[in-house]
Write a protein that holds these residues in place. Structure first.
Motif, PDB file in Angstrom:
ATOM      1  N   CYS A 320       0.832  -1.206   0.000  1.00 48.05           N
ATOM      2  CA  CYS A 320       0.000   0.000   0.000  1.00 48.05           C
ATOM      3  C   CYS A 320       0.867   1.258   0.000  1.00 48.05           C
ATOM      4  N   ARG A 321       1.898   1.275   0.819  1.00 53.62           N
ATOM      5  CA  ARG A 321       2.782   2.435   0.906  1.00 53.62           C
ATOM      6  C   ARG A 321       3.594   2.596  -0.375  1.00 53.62           C
ATOM      7  N   ALA A 322       3.971   1.477  -0.993  1.00 58.44           N
ATOM      8  CA  ALA A 322       4.728   1.552  -2.246  1.00 58.44           C
ATOM      9  C   ALA A 322       3.895   2.184  -3.352  1.00 58.44           C
ATOM     10  N   LEU A 323       2.609   1.878  -3.381  1.00 60.23           N
ATOM     11  CA  LEU A 323       1.736   2.464  -4.398  1.00 60.23           C
ATOM     12  C   LEU A 323       1.590   3.970  -4.226  1.00 60.23           C
ATOM     13  N   PHE A 324       1.869   4.461  -3.022  1.00 61.71           N
ATOM     14  CA  PHE A 324       1.807   5.903  -2.765  1.00 61.71           C
ATOM     15  C   PHE A 324       3.196   6.552  -2.851  1.00 61.71           C
ATOM     16  N   GLY A 325       4.186   5.775  -3.244  1.00 59.78           N
ATOM     17  CA  GLY A 325       5.531   6.325  -3.368  1.00 59.78           C
ATOM     18  C   GLY A 325       6.255   6.511  -2.058  1.00 59.78           C
ATOM     19  N   ALA A 326       5.750   5.885  -0.986  1.00 61.97           N
ATOM     20  CA  ALA A 326       6.358   6.053   0.338  1.00 61.97           C
ATOM     21  C   ALA A 326       7.302   4.911   0.704  1.00 61.97           C
ATOM     22  N   GLU A 327       7.371   3.861  -0.124  1.00 64.43           N
ATOM     23  CA  GLU A 327       8.295   2.750   0.075  1.00 64.43           C
ATOM     24  C   GLU A 327       8.952   2.444  -1.261  1.00 64.43           C
TER      25      GLU A 327
END
Length: 520
Positions: A320-327
């Motif tokens: 989920c965080r990767a899809l938001f560019g946070a991971e």
């Protein structure tokens, strides 16, 4: 064994004297009366549940009991002695400790340092840490709750759930620090724990009852009834009654909380019918890999809600965080509405029409000292501007409209968001993406964590309204029942991989057991 009384503070009380008593407690904030004559009695060697809607006054009451808030009037009695609790240290000296819902650990210290912080004892000699002694002191507390966390691990490297276990171990140190039978306050202690960890915690709570008193706060009313002896209910800053848990049902508590009968199926969609038209693909993920997940494939259509479930460590939060560019990601391709998605930054994600409601609301989802209005318009500054010029009237009109529509309880749009209850803070965080108006994909990481029944129902309604408008939604639910009730499809993750795609149509939902079989 209960430690002997401290002669400087007082002797052991008579068994009939309450461990803690609150009389007519009042606390005002600008524009709101948080506590309006609250009464509370915590008996010795019992677990008292505290229930109430968001904004009912629970958080303010708890903060008053641990010296973080000074009431305007009223009295607090500890073991038959009237006290003034002006700090956390004073509360601890009287045997009162608290596990906070919003974590209070120091992130750049080790788990051991956090656990013994302020009561290092033999762990420090001549101002120098004796690391092996520190480790043993911390391990003693971690062993009580069955945790395998490394005491010497830096706290900021631990998951949210593991940090919660460190919080619990930390407050248990009050057994050694205090010279009184302790009063331990647990504020939403299970909000991020898996079922096995919850049962471990409940075992510990029942052990604590043998020599301590416990105040247990949870919006999960079935948990309150399971682990508590009595439940006291607050509504609108006032005490509205109490009930013995034997023979009581969640609906009984809900009726006291809001004056109507609650239902465990408030997230289900009996009246919610999907369009028969085929759904247009919006999000497409192929072979996405990161540090904690690999080869994830997933599609979410416009107007579809897809739940992702998995045990702690399954990798779903990081996806989920990767899809938001946070991971960071290591491989794979993601397209949104047919266009390759830039995962390099959160700024790029927002520009692409992605919204994200994080699990750690106060750390990542809001700016506490800023106003409700500024938090709501934080992502889309143009919503309150004409060119480079801020237009206060434009912002005020927009924010007031959403405050009314979402029934956000706030004295004023200019109130600091940190002064609102957790449920109303979450509504503001959600409103930020509604204000934006151009969201195509919404990522919801435990959006109902810490919310009461009424607030959760409002979040579910908003989710369905957004789905009706064509927004694709990825949901990391707070429970399997919530995921089943809200999702059109469910993806099961295990050991970093998407292992099962489960249809979840209205009228033919899987059971929690069906999902658990795939998760473990």
């Amino acid at each position: 064994m209960i430690p002997p009384a401290n002669p400087e503070i007082g002797q052991q009380p008579h068994p009939m004297v309450p461990a803690l008593e609150v009389k007519n407690l009042v606390k005002h904030y600008p524009g709101v009366k948080a506590l309006d004559g609250v009464d509370l009695v915590v008996r010795q060697n019992e677990v008292l549940g505290l229930a109430g809607e968001n904004g009912a006054g629970k958080s303010t009451l708890l903060k008053a009991l641990v010296g973080l808030v000074r009431p305007d009037s009223g009295e607090i009695w500890v073991r038959g002695e009237k006290v003034r609790l002006r700090s956390v240290v004073e509360a601890a000296n009287h045997g009162i400790g608290m596990v906070f819902q919003e974590q209070s650990l120091v992130p750049n210290l080790t788990a051991a340092e956090n656990i013994v912080l302020g009561s290092e004892g033999a762990g420090v000699r001549g101002g120098v840490y004796r690391w092996e002694t520190m480790r043993k002191l911390a391990q003693e507390q971690l062993d009580k709750i069955g945790s395998d966390i490394n005491p010497l691990a830096r706290t900021d490297t631990l998951s949210f759930a593991d940090r919660q276990m460190v919080e619990i171990a930390k407050v248990l140190r009050i057994e050694q620090r205090s010279q009184h039978p302790p009063v331990i306050i647990l504020d939403e202690p299970t909000s991020v724990l898996e079922s096995k960890e919850i049962e471990t915690l409940f075992t510990q709570v029942r052990r604590l009852r043998e020599f301590a008193s416990v105040v247990f706060v949870s919006h999960r009313l079935d948990e309150v009834l399971d682990v508590c002896d009595r439940v006291s209910v607050l509504r609108g800053g006032q005490s509205v009654g109490e009930v013995a848990t034997a023979g009581a049902a969640p609906a009984d508590l809900h009726r006291m909380m809001i004056g109507s009968t609650g239902s465990d199926d408030h997230y289900h969609d009996q009246a919610y019918e999907r369009s028969a038209e085929p759904l247009r693909p919006m999000l497409s993920i192929r072979g996405l890999s990161g540090k904690t997940f690999r080869d994830v494939d997933l599609e979410v259509a416009a107007g579809e809600i897809v739940g992702i479930v998995g045990v702690h460590g399954s990798g779903r939060e990081d996806v989920c965080r990767a899809l938001f560019g946070a991971e960071p990601t290591l491989a794979g391709e993601v397209t949104l509405d047919g266009k390759r998605l830039d995962l390099s930054s959160t700024r790029a994600a927002v520009a692409a029409g992605i919204g994200y409601v994080p699990a750690e609301r106060k750390i990542e989802g809001m700016v506490g000292p800023m106003s409700v209005a500024d938090n709501m318009t934080l992502t889309k500054q143009q919503s309150r501007c004409a060119g480079p010029i801020v237009m206060p009237k434009r912002q005020s009109s927009l924010v007031d409209r959403w405050i009314e529509r979402l029934s956000i309880r706030t004295p004023h749009r200019g109130t600091q968001i940190q002064r609102l209850s957790g449920g109303n803070q979450q509504k503001v965080v959600l409103a930020r993406w509604l204000v934006a108006g151009d969201i195509r994909l919404l990522l919801l990481d435990h959006p109902t964590r810490g919310l009461d029944i009424g607030a959760r129902s409002e979040v579910y309604r908003l989710m369905r309204e957004l789905a009706d408008s064509g927004v694709a939604t990825v949901l990391l639910a707070d429970s399997l029942e919530e995921a089943i009730g809200m999702s059109d499809r469910i993806v099961v993750m295990s050991d970093g991989k998407a292992t099962k795609h489960v249809p979840c149509p209205s009228g033919d939902k899987p059971t929690p057991l069906d999902l658990v079989k795939e998760m473990v």
